[in-house]
Design a protein around this motif. Structure first.
Motif, PDB file in Angstrom:
ATOM      1  N   ARG A  92      56.662  57.541  50.085  1.00 51.95           N
ATOM      2  CA  ARG A  92      55.602  56.594  49.741  1.00 51.95           C
ATOM      3  C   ARG A  92      54.641  57.203  48.728  1.00 51.95           C
ATOM      4  O   ARG A  92      54.248  56.566  47.759  1.00 51.95           O
ATOM      5  N   GLN A  93      54.299  58.469  48.933  1.00 52.76           N
ATOM      6  CA  GLN A  93      53.387  59.131  48.004  1.00 52.76           C
ATOM      7  C   GLN A  93      54.015  59.285  46.615  1.00 52.76           C
ATOM      8  O   GLN A  93      53.344  59.101  45.593  1.00 52.76           O
ATOM      9  N   LEU A  94      55.305  59.620  46.575  1.00 52.64           N
ATOM     10  CA  LEU A  94      55.991  59.728  45.279  1.00 52.64           C
ATOM     11  C   LEU A  94      56.016  58.376  44.565  1.00 52.64           C
ATOM     12  O   LEU A  94      55.761  58.296  43.359  1.00 52.64           O
ATOM     13  N   ALA A  95      56.330  57.318  45.303  1.00 58.07           N
ATOM     14  CA  ALA A  95      56.376  55.980  44.699  1.00 58.07           C
ATOM     15  C   ALA A  95      55.003  55.577  44.184  1.00 58.07           C
ATOM     16  O   ALA A  95      54.893  54.979  43.105  1.00 58.07           O
ATOM     17  N   SER A  96      53.954  55.920  44.916  1.00 54.81           N
ATOM     18  CA  SER A  96      52.615  55.546  44.444  1.00 54.81           C
ATOM     19  C   SER A  96      52.226  56.337  43.206  1.00 54.81           C
ATOM     20  O   SER A  96      51.521  55.832  42.337  1.00 54.81           O
ATOM     21  N   ILE A 101      49.843  51.583  42.892  1.00 55.69           N
ATOM     22  CA  ILE A 101      49.611  50.900  44.160  1.00 55.69           C
ATOM     23  C   ILE A 101      49.023  49.535  43.870  1.00 55.69           C
ATOM     24  O   ILE A 101      48.102  49.403  43.061  1.00 55.69           O
ATOM     25  N   GLN A 102      49.548  48.515  44.536  1.00 56.60           N
ATOM     26  CA  GLN A 102      49.005  47.169  44.408  1.00 56.60           C
ATOM     27  C   GLN A 102      47.982  46.969  45.523  1.00 56.60           C
ATOM     28  O   GLN A 102      48.293  47.139  46.695  1.00 56.60           O
ATOM     29  N   ILE A 103      46.768  46.618  45.146  1.00 56.33           N
ATOM     30  CA  ILE A 103      45.689  46.412  46.106  1.00 56.33           C
ATOM     31  C   ILE A 103      45.369  44.926  46.175  1.00 56.33           C
ATOM     32  O   ILE A 103      45.154  44.281  45.144  1.00 56.33           O
ATOM     33  N   SER A 104      45.339  44.386  47.390  1.00 56.50           N
ATOM     34  CA  SER A 104      44.913  43.003  47.623  1.00 56.50           C
ATOM     35  C   SER A 104      43.742  43.038  48.591  1.00 56.50           C
ATOM     36  O   SER A 104      43.774  43.772  49.576  1.00 56.50           O
ATOM     37  N   ALA A 105      42.728  42.251  48.316  1.00 54.65           N
ATOM     38  CA  ALA A 105      41.557  42.218  49.186  1.00 54.65           C
ATOM     39  C   ALA A 105      41.130  40.784  49.432  1.00 54.65           C
ATOM     40  O   ALA A 105      41.278  39.923  48.564  1.00 54.65           O
ATOM     41  N   LYS A 106      40.603  40.551  50.643  1.00 53.50           N
ATOM     42  CA  LYS A 106      40.133  39.215  50.997  1.00 53.50           C
ATOM     43  C   LYS A 106      38.863  39.365  51.828  1.00 53.50           C
ATOM     44  O   LYS A 106      38.851  40.082  52.833  1.00 53.50           O
ATOM     45  N   ASP A 107      37.811  38.688  51.414  1.00 53.06           N
ATOM     46  CA  ASP A 107      36.550  38.657  52.152  1.00 53.06           C
ATOM     47  C   ASP A 107      36.349  37.256  52.705  1.00 53.06           C
ATOM     48  O   ASP A 107      36.589  36.266  52.000  1.00 53.06           O
ATOM     49  N   THR A 108      35.913  37.183  53.932  1.00 54.18           N
ATOM     50  CA  THR A 108      35.597  35.898  54.540  1.00 54.18           C
ATOM     51  C   THR A 108      34.096  35.843  54.788  1.00 54.18           C
ATOM     52  O   THR A 108      33.533  36.728  55.434  1.00 54.18           O
ATOM     53  N   VAL A 109      33.456  34.798  54.258  1.00 56.10           N
ATOM     54  CA  VAL A 109      32.016  34.622  54.394  1.00 56.10           C
ATOM     55  C   VAL A 109      31.763  33.329  55.162  1.00 56.10           C
ATOM     56  O   VAL A 109      32.346  32.287  54.853  1.00 56.10           O
TER      57      VAL A 109
END
Length: 161
Positions: A92-96, A101-109
């Protein structure tokens, strides 16, 4: 608006990559030829392959870590599963390192207050011919040092797109 800016930048790039340019002075028109090697050098610098010219191969090394699960039948099974977890962490570290790395984030308000935050990190890649340099199992932690060597031609084939 973003597409207009992108279009203008794209036109500027294509206008700058033409094979000849015309320089105009008040009394004459001079045609200048652009060397294709200069363009290749610029492309190589943009694609991060310029540093490989000095070295014949690039080496990526990581240390993967894994712990044994608690519900194993024997100490041998625990050690084998910890080694497998350490190797998966190393891959995993080699692939990154290679693919990012693809980062997805979601905030709920709710009611103008932050209710929850979810952040996901994903790695997609193919790792071949990584070798294990060193491994040890100490204090319930299995550590695997892995190394991947890519020669200049293979690096350009995979990542200079």
């Amino acid at each position: 608006m973003k597409s207009l800016v992108f279009l203008l930048v794209l036109l500027g790039v294509f206008a700058g990559c033409s094979s000849s340019s015309i320089v105009s002075t008040p009394s004459e028109v001079v045609v200048q030829k652009v060397d294709k090697d200069d363009i290749r050098d610029v492309i190589q610098k943009e694609k991060m392959v310029a540093g490989l010219d000095a070295q014949p191969e690039a080496t990526f090394s990581v240390i993967g870590e894994g712990i044994p699960p608690l519900d194993t039948v024997s100490p041998a099974q625990a050690k084998a599963l910890a080694k497998r977890a350490a190797m998966a962490d190393g891959y995993r570290q080699l692939a990154s390192k290679l693919y990012g790395i693809q980062i997805s984030a979601k905030d709920t308000v709710k009611d103008a207050m932050l209710k929850s935050t979810v952040i996901e990190a994903r790695v997609h890649g193919l790792i071949k011919n990584a070798s294990i340099i060193d491994q040890d199992f100490k204090d319930g932690l299995y550590r695997v040092e892995m190394e991947l060597k890519l020669d200049k031609d293979k690096w350009q084939e995979l990542f200079a797109y």
